[in-house]
Design a protein around this motif. Structure first.
Motif, PDB file in Angstrom:
ATOM      1  N   SER A  37       0.822  -1.215   0.000  1.00  0.00           N
ATOM      2  CA  SER A  37       0.000   0.000   0.000  1.00  0.00           C
ATOM      3  C   SER A  37       0.852   1.260   0.000  1.00  0.00           C
ATOM      4  O   SER A  37       0.577   2.204  -0.754  1.00  0.00           O
ATOM      5  N   ILE A  38       1.903   1.303   0.807  1.00  0.00           N
ATOM      6  CA  ILE A  38       2.776   2.469   0.848  1.00  0.00           C
ATOM      7  C   ILE A  38       3.512   2.639  -0.478  1.00  0.00           C
ATOM      8  O   ILE A  38       3.641   3.756  -1.001  1.00  0.00           O
ATOM      9  N   SER A  39       3.984   1.528  -1.048  1.00  0.00           N
ATOM     10  CA  SER A  39       4.700   1.592  -2.329  1.00  0.00           C
ATOM     11  C   SER A  39       3.799   2.112  -3.440  1.00  0.00           C
ATOM     12  O   SER A  39       4.205   2.973  -4.233  1.00  0.00           O
ATOM     13  N   ILE A  40       2.583   1.601  -3.502  1.00  0.00           N
ATOM     14  CA  ILE A  40       1.669   1.995  -4.568  1.00  0.00           C
ATOM     15  C   ILE A  40       1.220   3.441  -4.406  1.00  0.00           C
ATOM     16  O   ILE A  40       1.244   4.223  -5.356  1.00  0.00           O
ATOM     17  N   VAL A  41       0.799   3.817  -3.204  1.00  0.00           N
ATOM     18  CA  VAL A  41       0.245   5.156  -2.996  1.00  0.00           C
ATOM     19  C   VAL A  41       1.318   6.227  -3.113  1.00  0.00           C
ATOM     20  O   VAL A  41       1.100   7.285  -3.723  1.00  0.00           O
ATOM     21  N   ARG A  42       2.484   5.975  -2.561  1.00  0.00           N
ATOM     22  CA  ARG A  42       3.533   7.000  -2.578  1.00  0.00           C
ATOM     23  C   ARG A  42       4.170   7.172  -3.951  1.00  0.00           C
ATOM     24  O   ARG A  42       4.414   8.293  -4.387  1.00  0.00           O
ATOM     25  N   GLY A  81       0.055  11.968   5.373  1.00  0.00           N
ATOM     26  CA  GLY A  81       1.299  12.414   4.762  1.00  0.00           C
ATOM     27  C   GLY A  81       1.752  11.552   3.603  1.00  0.00           C
ATOM     28  O   GLY A  81       2.657  11.949   2.860  1.00  0.00           O
ATOM     29  N   ASP A  82       1.159  10.377   3.443  1.00  0.00           N
ATOM     30  CA  ASP A  82       1.466   9.529   2.283  1.00  0.00           C
ATOM     31  C   ASP A  82       0.609   9.909   1.080  1.00  0.00           C
ATOM     32  O   ASP A  82       1.079   9.885  -0.060  1.00  0.00           O
ATOM     33  N   ILE A  83      -0.647  10.241   1.344  1.00  0.00           N
ATOM     34  CA  ILE A  83      -1.597  10.502   0.259  1.00  0.00           C
ATOM     35  C   ILE A  83      -1.456  11.922  -0.286  1.00  0.00           C
ATOM     36  O   ILE A  83      -1.497  12.137  -1.501  1.00  0.00           O
ATOM     37  N   LEU A  84      -1.261  12.899   0.587  1.00  0.00           N
ATOM     38  CA  LEU A  84      -1.238  14.300   0.146  1.00  0.00           C
ATOM     39  C   LEU A  84      -0.107  14.610  -0.840  1.00  0.00           C
ATOM     40  O   LEU A  84      -0.365  15.189  -1.904  1.00  0.00           O
ATOM     41  N   PRO A  85       1.161  14.240  -0.546  1.00  0.00           N
ATOM     42  CA  PRO A  85       2.224  14.536  -1.528  1.00  0.00           C
ATOM     43  C   PRO A  85       2.007  13.845  -2.866  1.00  0.00           C
ATOM     44  O   PRO A  85       2.293  14.428  -3.922  1.00  0.00           O
ATOM     45  N   ALA A  86       1.501  12.609  -2.830  1.00  0.00           N
ATOM     46  CA  ALA A  86       1.252  11.884  -4.081  1.00  0.00           C
ATOM     47  C   ALA A  86       0.161  12.559  -4.895  1.00  0.00           C
ATOM     48  O   ALA A  86       0.254  12.630  -6.131  1.00  0.00           O
ATOM     49  N   THR A  87      -0.861  13.075  -4.226  1.00  0.00           N
ATOM     50  CA  THR A  87      -1.942  13.768  -4.934  1.00  0.00           C
ATOM     51  C   THR A  87      -1.459  15.089  -5.513  1.00  0.00           C
ATOM     52  O   THR A  87      -1.793  15.446  -6.648  1.00  0.00           O
ATOM     53  N   VAL A 118      11.700  17.036  -2.086  1.00  0.00           N
ATOM     54  CA  VAL A 118      11.053  18.022  -1.208  1.00  0.00           C
ATOM     55  C   VAL A 118      10.299  17.321  -0.084  1.00  0.00           C
ATOM     56  O   VAL A 118      10.358  17.746   1.079  1.00  0.00           O
ATOM     57  N   THR A 119       9.590  16.239  -0.414  1.00  0.00           N
ATOM     58  CA  THR A 119       8.847  15.498   0.606  1.00  0.00           C
ATOM     59  C   THR A 119       9.779  14.917   1.651  1.00  0.00           C
ATOM     60  O   THR A 119       9.474  14.927   2.860  1.00  0.00           O
TER      61      THR A 119
END
Length: 260
Positions: free
Chosen positions: A90-95, A194-200, A253-254
């Protein structure tokens, strides 16, 4: 061997194109806030680029989820850490995996499509006819398409992520007899805001890059059918390169914010 004059000419052409692309981007931001707003064309482009890309993004995401889980599971089993599979996937895919793969797929479908469409309009002098008739072709053709891609790509990324996680669940369900509730409870326990926001956020920049480059290559396409093909091809190549550069900057940056 490549001569010094050839290197100089290539560097000159590179910097000229960078300058023209920068000016093109600046013009987009100016035109997009000016009235009148081409809402009908904008909505049509959102449907064309969003809805018609769902199947391709869904199939790609599903395969990514399957492959990532099948490849990683044996290694985690060796270390007795197979229970961490939902969290890791999940972390790999979302990030990272979901946004960049979806963006590359959309660069191939949407970016090349925009380049070919606007290129053919330039070759057949439809853009010139719009200018003569008093219509602003940049606002009608470019601003609507760039804005549509910028807004649709984050939605496609979220859709692709969800399908990828479902594909990963199917593998875990078959291989490890993990239930749907247990799998996704572990997924949501591992994910943070913090995982979803930078990816979005970086998905918006991915969409902007796809739209800007595709429109730029098509809008200034050279005459002839060969020019249309070159515009579509160069749009995909340049967009793919920009996507990796934007992704590197976003991750850098993240990482700084994570360290603070």
């Amino acid at each position: 061997m490549i001569g010094l004059d050839q290197i100089k000419s290539q560097l000159k052409a590179f910097f000229i194109e960078v300058g023209e692309l920068t000016y093109f981007t600046k013009r987009f931001f100016i035109e997009v806030v000016k009235r009148p707003f081409e809402m009908k064309e904008f909505l049509r482009q959102c449907y064309h680029m969003g809805n018609r890309s769902l199947l391709l993004v869904g199939i790609t995401g599903f395969i990514i989820g399957l492959v990532l889980t099948l490849q990683t599971r044996p290694t985690l089993m060796e270390f007795g850490a197979v229970s961490w599979m939902p969290s890791m996937v999940s972390i790999s895919i979302v990030r990272e995996v979901g946004p960049i793969i979806t963006a590359l797929v959309c660069a191939g479908r949407i970016g090349s499509g925009i380049g070919a469409e606007l290129g053919s309009m330039r070759v057949t002098e439809q853009i010139d006819a719009m200018e003569v008739s008093g219509t602003n072709p940049f606002k009608f053709l470019v601003a609507t398409r760039v804005l549509a891609v910028t807004l649709m790509l984050p939605l496609l990324v979220l859709f692709g992520d969800a399908i990828a996680l479902f594909g990963s669940f199917l593998v875990e369900n078959i291989k490890g007899n993990v239930s749907f509730m247990l799998y996704f409870n572990k997924v949501f326990d591992a994910l943070e805001f913090g995982d979803i926001l930078p990816a979005t956020i970086k998905s918006f920049f991915f969409g902007l890059a796809i739209g800007i480059v595709g429109c730029y290559k098509g809008f200034y396409c050279k005459k002839g059918t060969a020019g249309v093909g070159k515009a579509a091809n160069s749009a995909v190549v340049l967009t793919s390169l920009l996507l990796f550069i934007i992704d590197f900057i976003a991750v850098f940056v993240t990482d700084i914010f994570y360290d603070l």
